[in-house]
Design an enzyme around this catalytic site. Sequence first.
Site, PDB file in Angstrom:
ATOM      1  N   ASP A 175       0.813  -1.217   0.000  1.00 49.39           N
ATOM      2  CA  ASP A 175       0.000   0.000   0.000  1.00 49.39           C
ATOM      3  C   ASP A 175       0.846   1.266   0.000  1.00 49.39           C
ATOM      4  OD1 ASP A 175       0.906  -0.394   2.615  1.00 49.39           O
ATOM      5  OD2 ASP A 175      -1.077  -0.812   3.430  1.00 49.39           O
ATOM      6  N   ASN A 202      -7.773  -3.123  14.052  1.00 49.91           N
ATOM      7  CA  ASN A 202      -9.155  -3.364  13.612  1.00 49.91           C
ATOM      8  C   ASN A 202      -9.244  -4.524  12.622  1.00 49.91           C
ATOM      9  OD1 ASN A 202      -8.094  -2.312  11.269  1.00 49.91           O
ATOM     10  ND2 ASN A 202      -9.461  -0.548  11.126  1.00 49.91           N
ATOM     11  N   HIS A 213      -7.427  -4.878   9.867  1.00 48.98           N
ATOM     12  CA  HIS A 213      -7.111  -4.606   8.457  1.00 48.98           C
ATOM     13  C   HIS A 213      -5.817  -5.308   8.042  1.00 48.98           C
ATOM     14  CE1 HIS A 213      -4.777  -0.558   9.257  1.00 48.98           C
ATOM     15  NE2 HIS A 213      -3.971  -1.584   9.338  1.00 48.98           N
ATOM     16  N   GLU A 218      -9.722  -1.953   5.023  1.00 49.53           N
ATOM     17  CA  GLU A 218     -10.387  -1.679   6.293  1.00 49.53           C
ATOM     18  C   GLU A 218     -11.630  -2.558   6.458  1.00 49.53           C
ATOM     19  OE1 GLU A 218      -8.735  -0.077   8.277  1.00 49.53           O
ATOM     20  OE2 GLU A 218      -8.029   1.872   7.604  1.00 49.53           O
TER      21      GLU A 218
HETATM   22  P1  PGA Z   1       2.006  -1.710  12.654  1.00 48.69           P
HETATM   23  O1  PGA Z   1       0.813  -1.659  11.615  1.00 48.69           O
HETATM   24  O2  PGA Z   1       2.953  -2.736  12.163  1.00 48.69           O
HETATM   25  O3  PGA Z   1       2.584  -0.319  12.631  1.00 48.69           O
HETATM   26  O4  PGA Z   1       1.385  -2.074  13.970  1.00 48.69           O
HETATM   27  C1  PGA Z   1       0.276  -2.841  11.130  1.00 48.69           C
HETATM   28  C2  PGA Z   1      -0.888  -2.522  10.243  1.00 48.69           C
HETATM   29  O5  PGA Z   1      -1.558  -1.507  10.457  1.00 48.69           O
HETATM   30  O6  PGA Z   1      -1.131  -3.300   9.314  1.00 48.69           O
END
Ligand code: PGA
Length: 250
Positions: free
Chosen positions: A67, A136, A138, A143
């Site tokens: 992304d 959450n 994702h 999302e």
């Molecule tokens: P993080 O993010 O590794 O910074 O916890 C993971 C994500 O949001 O997919």
Amino acid sequence: MQITEVKHYEEMSKKASELIINRIKQMPKTVLGLATGSTPEGMYKELVQAHKNGEISFSNTTTYNLDEYIGLPSEDKNSYRFYMNDRLFHHIDIPLEQTNVPNGMASDLTKECKVYDESIRQSGGIDLQVLGIGVNGHIGFNEPGTSFETGTHVVQLAPSTIHANARFFASEEDVPKQAITMGIQSIMKSKEIILLISGAKKADAVFQLLHGEVSEIFPASILQNHQNVHLIADEAALSKVKENGMRSLR
Ligand code: PGA
């Protein structure tokens, strides 16, 4: 899902890098799917170190990132292109033209998404995808509520994601509201997935990942249907699952 429990973040990072190195040794032309965020940073450090030690060459690999924020140029230190150059690509021997991050500055974003999917397809598809998970559920920036049938597309970031990512920006208002993300369908087409999860703040997400129903409300739950997922998680991330008894999964 194969689950490997490790003690802490450092051990998770080491195990993940070993797995990637083994796959590239078996198949130097491996197509890697890569992730950003805090979770894979330690793994990238390990990969850079292994390269510096002469253990591994990335010269024949191709990479596709999950992304990118919309509206941040590659020189912006919060763009994922900057992150990848800074954490990995500039320190290993992969030609930059073999690295792919969606272009969040493209004037035609719909076309950018199509071109990204087509490029992945032409590369033969992703052999090994590295994934993290959001609190959450994702994966990438897919999302809750995202259809499982999507390819690369433009998303509105959820308030919880903007809040979680604000730590990298001067203020929450500075976090872009939109991103381009590889879709769930693209992720599920990967031949193998390594899912990395560390820390107590992800314990509820891990519980839901392993014990919840497969539902678009919790995007990562779709991984229960993938035949080749290797979850590497530390004790803190697995704490809630262990309290409730680890269940073996398909
Ligand atoms: P993080 O993010 O590794 O910074 O916890 C993971 C994500 O949001 O997919």
